[in-house]
Design a protein around this motif. Structure first.
Motif, PDB file in Angstrom:
ATOM      1  N   MET A   7       0.622  -0.995   0.093  1.00 44.86           N
ATOM      2  CA  MET A   7       0.101  -0.044   0.053  1.00 44.86           C
ATOM      3  C   MET A   7       0.777   1.076   0.021  1.00 44.86           C
ATOM      4  N   LYS A   8       0.498   2.286  -0.797  1.00 40.33           N
ATOM      5  CA  LYS A   8       1.196   3.375  -0.546  1.00 40.33           C
ATOM      6  C   LYS A   8       0.176   4.808  -1.066  1.00 40.33           C
ATOM      7  N   GLU A   9       0.764   5.684  -0.540  1.00 37.87           N
ATOM      8  CA  GLU A   9      -0.121   7.033  -0.699  1.00 37.87           C
ATOM      9  C   GLU A   9      -0.133   7.357  -2.009  1.00 37.87           C
ATOM     10  N   ALA A  10      -1.349   8.035  -2.600  1.00 37.14           N
ATOM     11  CA  ALA A  10      -0.979   8.112  -3.842  1.00 37.14           C
ATOM     12  C   ALA A  10      -0.268   9.486  -3.973  1.00 37.14           C
ATOM     13  N   THR A  11       0.253  10.188  -3.178  1.00 36.00           N
ATOM     14  CA  THR A  11       1.141  11.105  -3.683  1.00 36.00           C
ATOM     15  C   THR A  11       2.620  10.709  -3.715  1.00 36.00           C
ATOM     16  N   VAL A  12       2.908   9.483  -3.287  1.00 32.86           N
ATOM     17  CA  VAL A  12       4.333   8.819  -3.692  1.00 32.86           C
ATOM     18  C   VAL A  12       4.209   7.983  -5.210  1.00 32.86           C
ATOM     19  N   ALA A  13       3.065   7.814  -5.563  1.00 33.97           N
ATOM     20  CA  ALA A  13       3.046   6.813  -6.727  1.00 33.97           C
ATOM     21  C   ALA A  13       3.704   7.465  -8.205  1.00 33.97           C
ATOM     22  N   PRO A  14       3.904   6.531  -8.870  1.00 31.63           N
ATOM     23  CA  PRO A  14       4.942   6.946  -9.857  1.00 31.63           C
ATOM     24  C   PRO A  14       3.824   7.930 -11.000  1.00 31.63           C
ATOM     25  N   THR A  15       4.720   8.734 -11.800  1.00 30.32           N
ATOM     26  CA  THR A  15       3.649   9.508 -12.453  1.00 30.32           C
ATOM     27  C   THR A  15       3.183   8.836 -13.778  1.00 30.32           C
ATOM     28  N   TYR A  16       3.573   7.618 -13.937  1.00 23.73           N
ATOM     29  CA  TYR A  16       3.026   6.749 -15.047  1.00 23.73           C
ATOM     30  C   TYR A  16       3.137   5.359 -14.505  1.00 23.73           C
ATOM     31  N   ALA A  17       2.137   4.487 -14.651  1.00 24.04           N
ATOM     32  CA  ALA A  17       2.266   3.316 -14.420  1.00 24.04           C
ATOM     33  C   ALA A  17       1.254   2.550 -15.139  1.00 24.04           C
ATOM     34  N   ARG A  18       1.267   1.009 -15.600  1.00 21.69           N
ATOM     35  CA  ARG A  18       0.305   0.508 -16.373  1.00 21.69           C
ATOM     36  C   ARG A  18      -0.325  -0.676 -15.645  1.00 21.69           C
ATOM     37  N   PHE A  19      -1.576  -0.441 -15.877  1.00 21.22           N
ATOM     38  CA  PHE A  19      -2.482  -1.389 -14.958  1.00 21.22           C
ATOM     39  C   PHE A  19      -3.514  -2.406 -15.875  1.00 21.22           C
ATOM     40  N   ASP A  20      -3.749  -3.285 -15.773  1.00 21.25           N
ATOM     41  CA  ASP A  20      -4.885  -4.147 -16.584  1.00 21.25           C
ATOM     42  C   ASP A  20      -6.239  -3.753 -16.015  1.00 21.25           C
ATOM     43  N   TYR A  21      -6.449  -3.543 -14.895  1.00 16.64           N
ATOM     44  CA  TYR A  21      -7.733  -3.039 -14.174  1.00 16.64           C
ATOM     45  C   TYR A  21      -7.421  -1.958 -12.879  1.00 16.64           C
ATOM     46  N   ILE A  22      -8.389  -1.022 -13.044  1.00 12.94           N
ATOM     47  CA  ILE A  22      -8.021  -0.106 -11.636  1.00 12.94           C
ATOM     48  C   ILE A  22      -9.568  -0.371 -10.967  1.00 12.94           C
ATOM     49  N   VAL A  23      -9.740  -0.704  -9.682  1.00 11.05           N
ATOM     50  CA  VAL A  23     -10.483  -0.904  -9.121  1.00 11.05           C
ATOM     51  C   VAL A  23     -10.852   0.309  -8.099  1.00 11.05           C
ATOM     52  N   ILE A  24     -12.039   0.990  -8.205  1.00  6.03           N
ATOM     53  CA  ILE A  24     -12.258   2.274  -7.546  1.00  6.03           C
ATOM     54  C   ILE A  24     -13.098   1.861  -6.195  1.00  6.03           C
ATOM     55  N   GLY A  25     -12.663   1.826  -5.031  1.00  3.13           N
ATOM     56  CA  GLY A  25     -13.276   1.632  -3.775  1.00  3.13           C
ATOM     57  C   GLY A  25     -12.608   0.194  -3.329  1.00  3.13           C
ATOM     58  N   GLY A  26     -12.112   0.347  -2.105  1.00  8.34           N
ATOM     59  CA  GLY A  26     -11.399  -0.934  -1.522  1.00  8.34           C
ATOM     60  C   GLY A  26     -12.554  -1.497  -0.374  1.00  8.34           C
ATOM     61  N   GLY A  27     -13.908  -1.546  -0.879  1.00  8.22           N
ATOM     62  CA  GLY A  27     -14.740  -2.044   0.144  1.00  8.22           C
ATOM     63  C   GLY A  27     -14.821  -3.474   0.167  1.00  8.22           C
ATOM     64  N   THR A  28     -16.016  -4.136   0.618  1.00  8.07           N
ATOM     65  CA  THR A  28     -16.109  -5.524   0.535  1.00  8.07           C
ATOM     66  C   THR A  28     -16.036  -6.251  -0.829  1.00  8.07           C
ATOM     67  N   SER A  29     -16.687  -5.451  -1.928  1.00  9.14           N
ATOM     68  CA  SER A  29     -16.624  -6.201  -3.276  1.00  9.14           C
ATOM     69  C   SER A  29     -15.523  -5.707  -4.028  1.00  9.14           C
ATOM     70  N   GLY A  30     -14.925  -4.556  -3.519  1.00  9.06           N
ATOM     71  CA  GLY A  30     -13.830  -4.150  -4.387  1.00  9.06           C
ATOM     72  C   GLY A  30     -12.378  -4.930  -3.960  1.00  9.06           C
ATOM     73  N   CYS A  31     -12.580  -5.111  -2.766  1.00  4.37           N
ATOM     74  CA  CYS A  31     -11.130  -5.789  -2.426  1.00  4.37           C
ATOM     75  C   CYS A  31     -11.323  -7.338  -2.846  1.00  4.37           C
ATOM     76  N   ALA A  32     -12.640  -8.046  -2.726  1.00  2.00           N
ATOM     77  CA  ALA A  32     -12.646  -9.188  -3.419  1.00  2.00           C
ATOM     78  C   ALA A  32     -12.409  -9.419  -4.998  1.00  2.00           C
ATOM     79  N   LEU A  33     -12.749  -8.351  -5.669  1.00  2.00           N
ATOM     80  CA  LEU A  33     -12.698  -8.169  -7.101  1.00  2.00           C
ATOM     81  C   LEU A  33     -11.202  -8.067  -7.444  1.00  2.00           C
ATOM     82  N   ALA A  34     -10.531  -7.130  -6.548  1.00  2.89           N
ATOM     83  CA  ALA A  34      -9.159  -6.981  -6.895  1.00  2.89           C
ATOM     84  C   ALA A  34      -8.234  -8.259  -6.510  1.00  2.89           C
ATOM     85  N   ALA A  35      -8.541  -9.062  -5.552  1.00  2.14           N
ATOM     86  CA  ALA A  35      -7.733 -10.151  -5.255  1.00  2.14           C
ATOM     87  C   ALA A  35      -7.863 -11.270  -6.254  1.00  2.14           C
TER      88      ALA A  35
END
Length: 176
Positions: A1-29
């Motif tokens: 886990m990282k704070e958004a302020t320290v994220a790289p200015t460019y990164a590639r992801f296959d999926y971006i999940v908005i919200g780490g709630g019950t469903s978001g965490c399960a989906l991301a996992a």
């Protein structure tokens, strides 16, 4: 886990999940088994302070609404004071692990497709939800609610219905 302020200015992801709630965490996992996944969560991690999730600290966690706490106060559209989560794991971290499905009227009002909603619920319930073994403190809590007039007693159910019920999920079961 990282704070958004320290994220790289460019990164590639296959999926971006908005919200780490019950469903978001399960989906991301689940997606992370075969893809690069980024989860964006506005809150912090409950794992930074594991004692806050202890049943002895439930009330303290709920009433702590300071800017860096897990609980964020709000007033619903019908004027009811309430608390929502700002933490990885969502509201289920704050509500003693209770899980329920939205009422059908809510789904209709939101204009969601019922078939997709049902499929999503079934997926989350397969991945996360289980019927708990009721322990002594849970029985005491349930009996206290019934004595205070939170009735009827509805047993174990996923339905979002008024009354007292038993429900539980364990987010950790979804992570490898």
């Amino acid at each position: 886990m990282k704070e958004a302020t320290v994220a790289p200015t460019y990164a590639r992801f296959d999926y971006i999940v908005i919200g780490g709630g019950t469903s978001g965490c399960a989906l991301a996992a689940t997606l992370s088994h075969n893809a690069n996944v980024l989860v964006l969560e506005r809150g912090s991690s409950p794992y930074d302070n594991p004692t806050a999730m202890d049943k002895e600290n439930l009330i303290n966690t709920l009433v702590n609404v300071t800017p860096n706490s897990w609980s964020q106060p709000f007033i619903s559209e019908d004027g009811v004071y309430n608390i929502r989560a700002r933490v990885l794991g969502g509201d289920s971290v704050l509500n003693a692990g209770f899980y329920s499905r939205a009422e059908k009227d809510y789904v209709e009002e939101a204009e969601w497709e019922m078939e997709k909603v049902e499929a999503a619920y079934e997926w989350v319930e397969r991945k996360l939800v289980f019927e708990p073994q009721v322990m002594g403190w849970q029985s005491a809590f349930k009996n206290g609610l019934l004595e205070a007039g939170v009735i009827p007693y509805n047993g174990f159910t996923y339905d979002h219905i008024n009354g007292t019920k038993i429900g539980r999920y364990d987010l950790r079961r979804s992570w490898p």
